[in-house]
Design a protein around this motif. Structure first.
Motif, PDB file in Angstrom:
ATOM      1  N   PRO A 349       0.812  -1.225   0.000  1.00  0.00           N
ATOM      2  CA  PRO A 349       0.000   0.000   0.000  1.00  0.00           C
ATOM      3  C   PRO A 349       0.841   1.269   0.000  1.00  0.00           C
ATOM      4  O   PRO A 349       0.337   2.339  -0.306  1.00  0.00           O
ATOM      5  N   SER A 350       2.132   1.166   0.352  1.00  0.00           N
ATOM      6  CA  SER A 350       2.964   2.366   0.415  1.00  0.00           C
ATOM      7  C   SER A 350       3.459   2.804  -0.947  1.00  0.00           C
ATOM      8  O   SER A 350       4.007   3.892  -1.085  1.00  0.00           O
ATOM      9  N   HIS A 351       3.296   1.950  -1.974  1.00  0.00           N
ATOM     10  CA  HIS A 351       3.848   2.321  -3.268  1.00  0.00           C
ATOM     11  C   HIS A 351       2.986   3.369  -3.946  1.00  0.00           C
ATOM     12  O   HIS A 351       1.761   3.273  -3.933  1.00  0.00           O
ATOM     13  N   ARG A 352       3.645   4.372  -4.544  1.00  0.00           N
ATOM     14  CA  ARG A 352       2.918   5.498  -5.130  1.00  0.00           C
ATOM     15  C   ARG A 352       2.892   5.382  -6.660  1.00  0.00           C
ATOM     16  O   ARG A 352       3.870   4.998  -7.280  1.00  0.00           O
ATOM     17  N   TYR A 353       1.774   5.815  -7.206  1.00  0.00           N
ATOM     18  CA  TYR A 353       1.565   5.733  -8.643  1.00  0.00           C
ATOM     19  C   TYR A 353       0.992   7.067  -9.110  1.00  0.00           C
ATOM     20  O   TYR A 353       0.020   7.567  -8.528  1.00  0.00           O
ATOM     21  N   ALA A 354       1.581   7.677 -10.118  1.00  0.00           N
ATOM     22  CA  ALA A 354       1.151   8.991 -10.600  1.00  0.00           C
ATOM     23  C   ALA A 354       0.306   8.851 -11.849  1.00  0.00           C
ATOM     24  O   ALA A 354       0.650   8.114 -12.778  1.00  0.00           O
ATOM     25  N   ARG A 355      -0.818   9.592 -11.876  1.00  0.00           N
ATOM     26  CA  ARG A 355      -1.691   9.618 -13.042  1.00  0.00           C
ATOM     27  C   ARG A 355      -1.848  11.055 -13.503  1.00  0.00           C
ATOM     28  O   ARG A 355      -2.173  11.931 -12.697  1.00  0.00           O
ATOM     29  N   PHE A 356      -1.624  11.312 -14.770  1.00  0.00           N
ATOM     30  CA  PHE A 356      -1.778  12.638 -15.352  1.00  0.00           C
ATOM     31  C   PHE A 356      -2.837  12.583 -16.443  1.00  0.00           C
ATOM     32  O   PHE A 356      -2.898  11.630 -17.235  1.00  0.00           O
ATOM     33  N   GLY A 357      -3.683  13.608 -16.508  1.00  0.00           N
ATOM     34  CA  GLY A 357      -4.629  13.749 -17.605  1.00  0.00           C
ATOM     35  C   GLY A 357      -4.545  15.154 -18.168  1.00  0.00           C
ATOM     36  O   GLY A 357      -4.953  16.115 -17.514  1.00  0.00           O
ATOM     37  N   PHE A 358      -3.970  15.298 -19.381  1.00  0.00           N
ATOM     38  CA  PHE A 358      -3.727  16.605 -19.972  1.00  0.00           C
ATOM     39  C   PHE A 358      -4.528  16.784 -21.259  1.00  0.00           C
ATOM     40  O   PHE A 358      -4.715  15.845 -22.037  1.00  0.00           O
ATOM     41  N   LYS A 359      -4.938  18.043 -21.491  1.00  0.00           N
ATOM     42  CA  LYS A 359      -5.467  18.418 -22.801  1.00  0.00           C
ATOM     43  C   LYS A 359      -4.435  19.186 -23.594  1.00  0.00           C
ATOM     44  O   LYS A 359      -4.426  19.163 -24.827  1.00  0.00           O
ATOM     45  N   LYS A 360      -3.555  19.919 -22.860  1.00  0.00           N
ATOM     46  CA  LYS A 360      -2.586  20.781 -23.535  1.00  0.00           C
ATOM     47  C   LYS A 360      -1.408  19.957 -24.037  1.00  0.00           C
ATOM     48  O   LYS A 360      -0.753  19.250 -23.268  1.00  0.00           O
TER      49      LYS A 360
END
Length: 925
Positions: A349-360
């Motif tokens: 549970p300590s592992h981090r995951y990044a999610r990005f949602g861009f239009k530009k």
């Protein structure tokens, strides 16, 4: 005894002293003649034997001379302190430390270790440059053994070459504020002993100005309010550069008056009038001036930024960009390990995951680029509504959503410039047509971080709180071409803001500190003992500034060493705290040798940097004000005291009794004497002890008890029970109670008859050295006076009340009533042994009477339940005030109820004994 006092005694028998020191000399023409201080025969050296100049000597071949203490020094080749002791031995004068002992051993202090980073200043170091800029020479720095620790000045506090403690003062002072740090758990000590000439007979004591506690200083972990700051590095300014340094000291002192406020749209400064502000003149030179004075020229500027060039973050620019991108735009999910990590239930549970949602597209392209450069694998997918998704596992070197304050200290100048530019690509934007950019975040911590980054990268910035229908956020406006504020743009130069409370500062080596007030950041600016020494006046600096009470607790530890000086000049700051400090020092070191110096500038360093002529300073010393008491004084001298009484009437001052119902009835004030009387066995000493222990623990009062009728251990046992609220406290709990009374309760260790003069000498010593405010004498009968010795009793009460007035303390004197009277009624003030000769001189008279009728009735009721109660609603004890000269002048009876197990006196029948000191279950056992 001071050297001058000893010398005057020696001069009464100058011939015998001269014969002893110079046995080969001869008497001729009213002088003792010798060849030199080595004792050879001859005529060059003469000692005057009679008249007003008896004891004065001079060697005309060498120019040496002085009084008989100087002769001891010259003949025996000893220091002044050694000569004083030799003279005392010659005269048979004994250093009596008196029979005063504390409830527990004095607090033990440790000697600090000198860190390896503390070294002698390099020839061209920031520390030496700063001190030279303050007008101090290299010879002065060497004399005071000034050291450096990076960009910190290090002040060694020494006694007899032993290091007592260290203070660090950073050379950088954004907004002109001092940042100071001291070694912990070290003994209070005056600064500068190492530079005082061993034969000096006079000394100057100087004071080492400030912000309200809401002002913030920048630390490596963020902005911290000065009232909350205790220790650690702070940001200082010097010659346009910023760095984090350990301060030399933290300053906190009381202030009552008006603060000076300056402000404009983007600038705020609110300080005490004497606070040193920093300005830049038309040539680009920085200088300091009092806030109340303003700049030398309205065209001058106030610095507000610096450049901090740290060691570097250890990250590539692409990695830094990834960190900024995650902080600005990532959704961080703790449930996923990577874009191909498998089922969520199998992941830590300590592992981090990044999610990005861009239009530009520019953000998509920028993120792809920096991720590839950083070697990070990522998913890259087009999703609905024109958005593009990029996801990846977050490396350990990425901080997360909040920007790390450690970067503010560590980032190099190049990295800082890169971060400022990179911020525009994520949570920022440029402002068209202006040399300005903006940063926005919902996190206040990130807005604070960006503001700190801007001000340590040479850019002024302002934080603005914004709100609309979609929520609220913070915007940081960064002006890339602005580093200063013009004095011409400021308002409020003459605005005075009333203020009552503590003010704060930290002292840094550069004397210039970065400070934030009301969200606006600026640079503002702070060594008197060294300046005085350089001008030719041996000086010592107080460690805690002005103010009374604990601020001058160093006196206890320096009392004996200061006895060597005939005159003590006090050159403290001319503010409320400074004058309070003067009053406290004079009272405890002796008004007969203290002189007040009014300098032509605010302090010694201003005299030095302002090039004040030597003749002007000498004139200040020549006209130093004597503190000797005068018999005839103009009413003007009493105006300040009158105004204080109007603001704080006598009925609201002094030590209150420990019961709520007596708050406005009687108090025990300084310069007063109270006579306590009552029949033998009615508890007058016991009640007085209860009042003492309650006041010590609950109010921080200080008492010295001379109980000649009871062994100290027995007296302490009763007081410990009263403090515990139980009859048999454990050893551990008793020790905790003694800890609570340490330094506040002192015992005059004498059982049986005592000498009044010896006792008052010990009391005077305790008042001066330890600041004791209340003295209990139990009892008058133990001062060697006969019951019918009315003249002796009158002399005793005169001496006791005189001592109370002299030291501004309160004396509680137990006096027995005449024998052979009916204890079923309370004695009145005329029943006291000695009668009117005692009670007329006292300020208050209090009788303690046990309710004997109630006690006998209670016994009868226990034996016969049919007995009708008549006294059960009355108190067990009556405290009868039959005289009160000051305060409310109230006279009357206070009913008290007695708890026999704990010896506590309670204000109401429904009350129960309570512990005065918290204890643990283990201690209660």
């Amino acid at each position: 005894m001071t050297p001058a006092e000893l010398s005057r005694i020696l001069a009464n028998d100058a011939e015998r002293v001269a014969r002893t020191l110079l046995p080969n000399g001869k008497k001729a023409s009213g002088e003792w003649k010798a060849g030199n201080v080595e004792g050879d025969t001859g005529q060059s050296l003469g000692v005057v034997l009679n008249g007003d100049k008896a004891g004065v000597w001079k060697d005309f071949s060498t120019g040496e001379g002085g009084d008989l203490i100087d002769l001891f020094m010259a003949v025996n080749r000893v220091t002044l302190a050694e000569a004083i002791q030799q003279a005392k031995d010659y005269l048979g004068v004994r250093d009596d430390r008196y029979r005063v002992s504390t409830t527990k051993p004095k607090r033990e202090y440790k000697r600090p270790e000198r860190p390896a980073s503390v070294k002698k200043p390099k020839p061209e170091s920031p520390v030496r440059d700063y001190l030279r800029g303050r007008g101090l020479t290299d010879a002065t720095l060497d004399a005071f053994r000034i050291a450096e620790d990076g960009r910190n000045i290090v002040f060694p506090f020494l006694r007899d070459d032993e290091l007592v403690f260290l203070k660090w003062l950073g050379v950088d002072r954004p907004d002109g504020k001092k940042k100071i740090r001291a070694s912990a758990d070290c003994e209070p000590c005056l600064f500068g002993w190492q530079a005082v000439p061993p034969d000096a007979r006079t000394i100057t004591i100087v004071e080492g100005e400030c912000f309200p506690g809401s002002a913030e200083i920048m630390t490596p972990s963020g902005w911290v309010a000065l009232s909350d700051y205790q220790t650690g590095k702070v940001a200082q300014y010097r010659n346009g550069q910023m760095e984090f340094v350990s301060p030399l000291a933290r300053i906190q002192k009381p202030f009552s008056g008006h603060l000076v406020r300056y402000e404009s749209r983007g600038y705020v400064s609110e300080t005490t009038p004497g606070h040193r502000m920093v300005s830049i003149d038309h040539k680009g030179n920085t200088y300091k001036h009092a806030a109340s004075e303003g700049p030398r020229n309205a065209q001058n500027l106030i610095p507000r930024v610096g450049v901090l060039n740290g060691p570097g973050l250890g990250l590539s620019k692409a990695q830094i960009a990834v960190c900024l991108a995650v902080s600005a735009d990532a959704s961080i999910d703790a449930r996923k390990q990577s874009y191909a990590g498998g089922a969520a239930r199998n992941l830590a549970p300590s592992h981090r995951y990044a999610r990005f949602g861009f239009k530009k597209d520019r953000k998509v392209d920028r993120l792809r680029s920096v991720l590839r450069e950083s070697g990070i694998e990522f998913s890259d997918n087009a999703i609905a509504n024109g958005y593009h998704s990029i996801c990846f596992s977050i490396p350990e070197w990425v901080p997360g959503r909040e920007l790390p304050w450690s970067w503010i200290e560590q980032a190099s100048q190049e990295e800082r410039e890169f971060i400022i530019a990179e911020l525009e690509k994520w949570d920022g934007n440029g402002v068209a047509g202006r040399n300005q950019s903006e940063f926005s975040s919902k996190l206040k911590a990130n807005a604070d971080w960006v503001q700190a980054l801007a001000h340590t990268t040479g850019r002024v910035s302002t934080i603005m709180h914004r709100r609309n229908d979609f929520g609220e956020w913070y915007k940081v406006s960064i002006l890339h071409g602005k580093q200063t504020t013009s004095w011409q743009r400021l308002k409020g130069k003459d605005e005075a803001v009333p203020y009552e409370g503590d003010v704060f500062c930290v002292q840094v080596p550069s004397g210039m500190l970065m400070v934030r007030q009301e969200g606006k950041v600026t640079i503002t600016g702070n060594c008197d003992a060294m300046s005085a020494w350089q001008a030719g006046y041996p000086a010592l600096s107080v460690p805690f500034g002005g103010g009374a009470g604990d601020k001058q607790r160093w006196i206890e530890y320096e009392y004996d060493r200061l006895q060597r000086f005939d005159e003590i000049y006090l050159a403290m700051d001319n503010d409320t705290a400074g004058q309070e400090g003067v009053a406290e020092i004079v009272k405890r070191l002796g008004r007969e040798r203290c002189r007040i110096v009014r300098l032509p500038s605010k302090d010694w360093n201003d005299c030095l940097t302002g090039m004040i002529p030597e003749a002007d300073i000498a004139a200040c010393y020549a006209h130093a004000e004597s503190m000797d008491p005068e018999k005839l004084v103009s009413v003007d001298a009493f105006a300040p005291g009158l105004h204080r009484l109007l603001e704080n009437p006598m009925e609201n001052s002094g030590l209150a009794l420990p019961w709520d119902k007596t708050e406005q009835q009687i108090r025990f004030r300084g310069s007063e004497t109270t006579i306590w009387t009552g029949w033998n066995g009615h508890g007058k000493s016991q009640l007085l002890g209860f009042i003492a222990v309650s006041s010590i623990i609950k109010s921080g009062a200080s008492f010295c008890v001379a109980s000649m009728e009871m062994k100290p251990e027995i007296n302490l046992l009763r007081m410990v029970r009263q403090a515990a609220g139980i009859g048999a406290p454990s050893h551990a709990y008793a020790d905790r109670i003694l800890d609570a009374m340490r330094g506040r309760l002192w015992i005059y260790d004498q059982l049986g008859s005592a000498d009044l003069n010896d006792m008052l000498a010990a009391f005077r010593y305790a008042a001066r050295r330890y600041g004791v405010k209340h003295f209990i004498v139990d009892s008058l009968a133990k001062l060697g006076l006969g019951e019918e010795d009315y003249d002796g009793q009158k002399r005793a009460i005169n001496a006791i009340t005189g001592f109370a007035h002299e030291m501004d303390v309160h004396v509680h004197l137990v006096a027995h009533p005449r024998k052979g009277m009916d204890e079923n009624r309370p004695p009145n003030k005329m029943d006291v042994r000695g009668g009117a000769s005692l009670t007329d001189m006292a300020d208050n008279v209090v009788t303690v009477w046990r309710n004997k009728p109630k006690e006998r009735e209670t016994e009868r009721m226990e034996q016969d339940p049919t007995v009708k109660p008549e006294h059960q609603d009355e108190g067990d004890v009556r405290m009868i005030v039959s005289k009160q000269r000051g305060g409310t002048a109230w006279e009357g009876t206070i009913a008290l109820w007695f708890d026999r197990a704990s010896f506590q006196y309670l204000g109401r029948e429904s009350h129960r004994a309570q512990p005065m000191v918290a204890f643990s279950a283990q201690e209660a056992a």
